[in-house]
Design a protein around this motif. Sequence first.
Motif, mmCIF file in Angstrom:
data_model
loop_
_atom_site.group_PDB
_atom_site.id
_atom_site.type_symbol
_atom_site.label_atom_id
_atom_site.label_comp_id
_atom_site.label_asym_id
_atom_site.label_seq_id
_atom_site.Cartn_x
_atom_site.Cartn_y
_atom_site.Cartn_z
ATOM 1 N N VAL A 153 0.837 -1.189 0.000
ATOM 2 C CA VAL A 153 0.000 0.000 0.000
ATOM 3 C C VAL A 153 0.877 1.244 0.000
ATOM 4 N N LEU A 154 0.525 2.184 -0.847
ATOM 5 C CA LEU A 154 1.228 3.456 -0.911
ATOM 6 C C LEU A 154 0.236 4.549 -0.549
ATOM 7 N N SER A 155 0.694 5.507 0.233
ATOM 8 C CA SER A 155 -0.158 6.649 0.530
ATOM 9 C C SER A 155 0.653 7.918 0.350
ATOM 10 N N GLU A 156 -0.062 9.005 0.144
ATOM 11 C CA GLU A 156 0.591 10.289 -0.008
ATOM 12 C C GLU A 156 -0.189 11.338 0.749
ATOM 13 N N VAL A 157 0.555 12.287 1.296
ATOM 14 C CA VAL A 157 -0.027 13.449 1.945
ATOM 15 C C VAL A 157 0.489 14.653 1.173
ATOM 16 N N VAL A 158 -0.420 15.544 0.801
ATOM 17 C CA VAL A 158 -0.059 16.654 -0.065
ATOM 18 C C VAL A 158 -0.234 17.974 0.684
ATOM 19 N N LEU B 272 4.493 20.162 -1.674
ATOM 20 C CA LEU B 272 5.165 19.018 -1.057
ATOM 21 C C LEU B 272 4.275 17.787 -1.100
ATOM 22 N N ILE B 273 4.860 16.681 -1.555
ATOM 23 C CA ILE B 273 4.171 15.387 -1.544
ATOM 24 C C ILE B 273 4.990 14.471 -0.642
ATOM 25 N N THR B 274 4.380 13.998 0.444
ATOM 26 C CA THR B 274 5.033 13.071 1.358
ATOM 27 C C THR B 274 4.460 11.683 1.093
ATOM 28 N N VAL B 275 5.341 10.759 0.742
ATOM 29 C CA VAL B 275 4.927 9.420 0.322
ATOM 30 C C VAL B 275 5.373 8.406 1.368
ATOM 31 N N SER B 276 4.515 7.425 1.624
ATOM 32 C CA SER B 276 4.891 6.330 2.523
ATOM 33 C C SER B 276 4.320 5.024 1.985
ATOM 34 N N GLY B 277 4.930 3.932 2.411
ATOM 35 C CA GLY B 277 4.480 2.608 1.997
ATOM 36 C C GLY B 277 5.416 1.977 0.989
ATOM 37 N N HIS B 278 4.842 1.231 0.062
ATOM 38 C CA HIS B 278 5.594 0.483 -0.951
ATOM 39 C C HIS B 278 5.383 1.147 -2.312
ATOM 40 N N LEU B 279 6.467 1.594 -2.926
ATOM 41 C CA LEU B 279 6.386 2.287 -4.210
ATOM 42 C C LEU B 279 6.478 1.292 -5.366
ATOM 43 N N THR B 280 5.417 1.214 -6.128
ATOM 44 C CA THR B 280 5.361 0.399 -7.340
ATOM 45 C C THR B 280 5.088 1.340 -8.509
ATOM 46 N N SER B 281 4.981 0.792 -9.702
ATOM 47 C CA SER B 281 4.662 1.645 -10.858
ATOM 48 C C SER B 281 3.279 2.262 -10.698
ATOM 49 N N SER B 282 2.338 1.539 -10.126
ATOM 50 C CA SER B 282 0.993 2.097 -9.894
ATOM 51 C C SER B 282 1.048 3.250 -8.904
ATOM 52 N N GLY B 283 1.827 3.077 -7.849
ATOM 53 C CA GLY B 283 1.993 4.147 -6.870
ATOM 54 C C GLY B 283 2.687 5.347 -7.475
ATOM 55 N N ALA B 284 3.663 5.091 -8.323
ATOM 56 C CA ALA B 284 4.368 6.187 -8.991
ATOM 57 C C ALA B 284 3.422 6.954 -9.916
ATOM 58 N N ASP B 285 2.467 6.265 -10.514
ATOM 59 C CA ASP B 285 1.461 6.938 -11.341
ATOM 60 C C ASP B 285 0.612 7.888 -10.491
ATOM 61 N N VAL C 260 8.989 5.793 2.537
ATOM 62 C CA VAL C 260 8.828 4.641 1.643
ATOM 63 C C VAL C 260 9.621 3.464 2.209
ATOM 64 N N ALA C 261 8.926 2.375 2.488
ATOM 65 C CA ALA C 261 9.548 1.194 3.077
ATOM 66 C C ALA C 261 10.265 0.348 2.035
ATOM 67 N N ALA C 262 9.735 0.342 0.824
ATOM 68 C CA ALA C 262 10.320 -0.455 -0.258
ATOM 69 C C ALA C 262 9.871 0.135 -1.589
ATOM 70 N N ASP D 5 9.985 -0.886 -5.975
ATOM 71 C CA ASP D 5 10.404 -1.824 -7.012
ATOM 72 C C ASP D 5 11.035 -1.061 -8.178
ATOM 73 N N VAL D 6 11.627 -1.799 -9.076
ATOM 74 C CA VAL D 6 12.368 -1.223 -10.195
ATOM 75 C C VAL D 6 11.465 -0.347 -11.063
ATOM 76 N N ASP D 7 10.247 -0.784 -11.320
ATOM 77 C CA ASP D 7 9.337 -0.015 -12.172
ATOM 78 C C ASP D 7 8.916 1.297 -11.507
ATOM 79 N N GLY D 8 8.708 1.262 -10.196
ATOM 80 C CA GLY D 8 8.357 2.484 -9.474
ATOM 81 C C GLY D 8 9.477 3.505 -9.519
ATOM 82 N N LEU D 9 10.703 3.039 -9.314
ATOM 83 C CA LEU D 9 11.856 3.940 -9.372
ATOM 84 C C LEU D 9 12.064 4.495 -10.775
ATOM 85 N N ALA D 10 11.860 3.666 -11.783
ATOM 86 C CA ALA D 10 11.998 4.121 -13.169
ATOM 87 C C ALA D 10 10.962 5.206 -13.481
ATOM 88 N N ALA D 11 9.757 5.043 -12.976
ATOM 89 C CA ALA D 11 8.714 6.031 -13.207
ATOM 90 C C ALA D 11 9.071 7.362 -12.545
#
Length: 81
Positions: free
Chosen positions: A4-9, A15-28, A52-54, A56-62
């Motif tokens: 799960v990824l969440s953001e506080v804006v 400022l966007i504060t992100v927490s959780g697991h960053l995937t390509s969907s979260g990066a979107d 961000v706890a973790a 993935d490669v696609d999230g970082l690429a995004a």
Amino acid sequence: MTGVLSEVVDRRAGLITVSGHLTSSGADLVRGTADQLRGDGHVRVVLDLRGVAAADVDGLAALRELHHDFRVDGGELLIRS
């Protein structure tokens, strides 16, 4: 919760504060928020990934692509990690 990824804006600060697991969907999700802040007039957007706890490669690429897109458009995406 894993996956799960969440953001506080903070719209005033751009400022966007992100927490959780960053995937390509979260990066979107983050991209949409960053683009909205940019559309609201923020030339500089700060992306705080310290929660961000973790990631993935696609999230970082995004995020790399988003950083590049900001630069090409004359803006700045500052990433804190």
